[in-house]
Design a protein around this motif. Structure first.
Motif, PDB file in Angstrom:
ATOM      1  N   HIS A  80       0.814  -1.224   0.000  1.00 37.88           N
ATOM      2  CA  HIS A  80       0.000   0.000   0.000  1.00 37.88           C
ATOM      3  C   HIS A  80       0.846   1.272   0.000  1.00 37.88           C
ATOM      4  CE1 HIS A  80      -3.818  -2.012   0.347  1.00 37.88           C
ATOM      5  NE2 HIS A  80      -3.398  -2.696   1.386  1.00 37.88           N
ATOM      6  N   ASP A  81       2.125   1.154  -0.311  1.00 37.81           N
ATOM      7  CA  ASP A  81       2.999   2.325  -0.286  1.00 37.81           C
ATOM      8  C   ASP A  81       2.581   3.394  -1.291  1.00 37.81           C
ATOM      9  OD1 ASP A  81       4.421   1.214   1.726  1.00 37.81           O
ATOM     10  OD2 ASP A  81       6.344   1.174   0.668  1.00 37.81           O
ATOM     11  N   ASP A  82       1.941   2.995  -2.382  1.00 36.34           N
ATOM     12  CA  ASP A  82       1.480   3.997  -3.352  1.00 36.34           C
ATOM     13  C   ASP A  82       0.351   4.853  -2.781  1.00 36.34           C
ATOM     14  OD1 ASP A  82      -0.063   1.694  -3.329  1.00 36.34           O
ATOM     15  OD2 ASP A  82      -0.749   1.936  -5.391  1.00 36.34           O
ATOM     16  N   GLU A  83      -0.288   4.405  -1.711  1.00 36.54           N
ATOM     17  CA  GLU A  83      -1.330   5.191  -1.034  1.00 36.54           C
ATOM     18  C   GLU A  83      -0.762   6.030   0.108  1.00 36.54           C
ATOM     19  OE1 GLU A  83      -4.723   2.939   0.303  1.00 36.54           O
ATOM     20  OE2 GLU A  83      -4.305   1.378  -1.157  1.00 36.54           O
ATOM     21  N   GLY A  84       0.552   6.011   0.280  1.00 33.54           N
ATOM     22  CA  GLY A  84       1.186   6.671   1.412  1.00 33.54           C
ATOM     23  C   GLY A  84       1.252   8.176   1.261  1.00 33.54           C
ATOM     24  N   VAL A 135       6.236   9.824   3.995  1.00 35.19           N
ATOM     25  CA  VAL A 135       6.116  11.264   3.759  1.00 35.19           C
ATOM     26  C   VAL A 135       7.292  11.754   2.911  1.00 35.19           C
ATOM     27  CG1 VAL A 135       6.176  13.514   4.903  1.00 35.19           C
ATOM     28  CG2 VAL A 135       4.693  11.731   5.770  1.00 35.19           C
ATOM     29  N   GLU A 136       8.509  11.270   3.205  1.00 31.88           N
ATOM     30  CA  GLU A 136       9.674  11.659   2.407  1.00 31.88           C
ATOM     31  C   GLU A 136       9.540  11.175   0.977  1.00 31.88           C
ATOM     32  OE1 GLU A 136      13.216  10.269   4.335  1.00 31.88           O
ATOM     33  OE2 GLU A 136      12.997  11.679   5.999  1.00 31.88           O
ATOM     34  N   ARG A 137       9.009   9.992   0.808  1.00 31.96           N
ATOM     35  CA  ARG A 137       8.803   9.449  -0.538  1.00 31.96           C
ATOM     36  C   ARG A 137       7.848  10.340  -1.332  1.00 31.96           C
ATOM     37  NH1 ARG A 137       6.450   3.472  -1.897  1.00 31.96           N
ATOM     38  NH2 ARG A 137       6.646   3.676  -4.131  1.00 31.96           N
ATOM     39  N   GLU A 138       6.777  10.792  -0.680  1.00 34.69           N
ATOM     40  CA  GLU A 138       5.816  11.684  -1.329  1.00 34.69           C
ATOM     41  C   GLU A 138       6.472  13.025  -1.683  1.00 34.69           C
ATOM     42  OE1 GLU A 138       1.430  13.679  -0.397  1.00 34.69           O
ATOM     43  OE2 GLU A 138       2.579  12.761   1.215  1.00 34.69           O
ATOM     44  N   ALA A 141       8.813  12.663  -4.673  1.00 39.19           N
ATOM     45  CA  ALA A 141       8.049  12.559  -5.927  1.00 39.19           C
ATOM     46  C   ALA A 141       7.561  13.929  -6.373  1.00 39.19           C
ATOM     47  CB  ALA A 141       6.872  11.607  -5.737  1.00 39.19           C
ATOM     48  N   GLN A 142       7.100  14.755  -5.444  1.00 34.79           N
ATOM     49  CA  GLN A 142       6.648  16.106  -5.797  1.00 34.79           C
ATOM     50  C   GLN A 142       7.817  16.957  -6.296  1.00 34.79           C
ATOM     51  OE1 GLN A 142       4.830  17.446  -2.174  1.00 34.79           O
ATOM     52  NE2 GLN A 142       2.863  16.460  -2.603  1.00 34.79           N
ATOM     53  N   MET A 143       8.958  16.848  -5.609  1.00 35.09           N
ATOM     54  CA  MET A 143      10.134  17.619  -6.005  1.00 35.09           C
ATOM     55  C   MET A 143      10.645  17.167  -7.376  1.00 35.09           C
ATOM     56  SD  MET A 143      13.441  18.233  -3.630  1.00 35.09           S
ATOM     57  CE  MET A 143      12.677  18.846  -2.154  1.00 35.09           C
ATOM     58  N   LEU A 161      16.496   9.265 -11.141  1.00 34.60           N
ATOM     59  CA  LEU A 161      15.974  10.599 -10.864  1.00 34.60           C
ATOM     60  C   LEU A 161      14.621  10.814 -11.525  1.00 34.60           C
ATOM     61  CD1 LEU A 161      19.255  12.529 -11.636  1.00 34.60           C
ATOM     62  CD2 LEU A 161      18.385  11.884  -9.406  1.00 34.60           C
ATOM     63  N   THR A 162      14.268   9.962 -12.473  1.00 36.04           N
ATOM     64  CA  THR A 162      13.069  10.194 -13.254  1.00 36.04           C
ATOM     65  C   THR A 162      11.811   9.619 -12.631  1.00 36.04           C
ATOM     66  OG1 THR A 162      13.486   8.211 -14.533  1.00 36.04           O
ATOM     67  CG2 THR A 162      14.378  10.277 -15.404  1.00 36.04           C
ATOM     68  N   GLY A 163      11.966   8.713 -11.701  1.00 34.19           N
ATOM     69  CA  GLY A 163      10.794   8.101 -11.091  1.00 34.19           C
ATOM     70  C   GLY A 163      10.324   6.864 -11.823  1.00 34.19           C
TER      71      GLY A 163
END
Length: 169
Positions: A80-84, A135-138, A141-143, A161-163
């Motif tokens: 469920h990490d994609d929902e984090g 939270v850091e992962r989110e 991704a935003q950055m 770096l691209t995700g």
């Protein structure tokens, strides 16, 4: 006392062998003999110990359950990490020490912090360490998205770096 009764049910070894001594304990030097082997072997399962941890009121029994639960290998759940997202998590600080098993990393934790994470499969209790990871992962991704939009990071080169492919563990 559920944990004590399990230790009493085992009794001494059938073949008359002694319990192994701890390192550094020698009877000739006047040291106390090693305590009975309560910790290394228990007839309680992980689910029974987690029930004891959840329901007990005495700190002695809770501490014993924590000690026994630490011997089990964790089986982390990252599905469920994609929902984090930070908006779906509610960290809470308590004035007293909590003992619980983190749903995500599957480790027994003793902490003043506990986070309730609302997933598609219901509310899950996670530790503060897992909360900060999510939270850091989110934030990363935003950055990353902002930097790609600004042209600082090239799109699709697979440099980490691209995700692309980061969600696979």
């Amino acid at each position: 006392d559920i944990l004590g009764s399990a230790a009493r049910q085992r009794g001494p070894p059938a073949d008359g062998a002694r319990a192994p001594r701890q390192a550094g304990h020698d009877r000739r030097q006047g040291a106390a003999p090693a305590p009975a082997a309560m910790v290394k072997s228990t007839s309680l399962t992980k689910s029974e110990l987690s029930d004891v941890l959840r329901s007990t009121k005495s700190s002695k029994e809770r501490n014993r359950a924590v000690k026994l639960l630490k011997q089990f290998d964790p089986i982390p759940k990252y599905e469920h990490d994609d929902e984090g997202q930070k908006s779906k998590m509610q960290p809470k600080k308590y004035d007293y020490l909590l003992a619980f098993i983190c749903w995500r990393c599957d480790k027994v934790k003793q902490s003043n912090y506990k986070v309730i994470w609302n997933t598609t499969r219901g509310a899950k209790h996670i530790c503060h360490g897992c909360y900060t990871q999510l939270v850091e992962r989110e934030e990363v991704a935003q950055m990353r998205a902002a930097n790609q939009k600004a042209g600082i990071i090239p799109k699709g080169f697979g440099l980490g770096l691209t995700g692309v492919g980061d969600s696979v563990r």
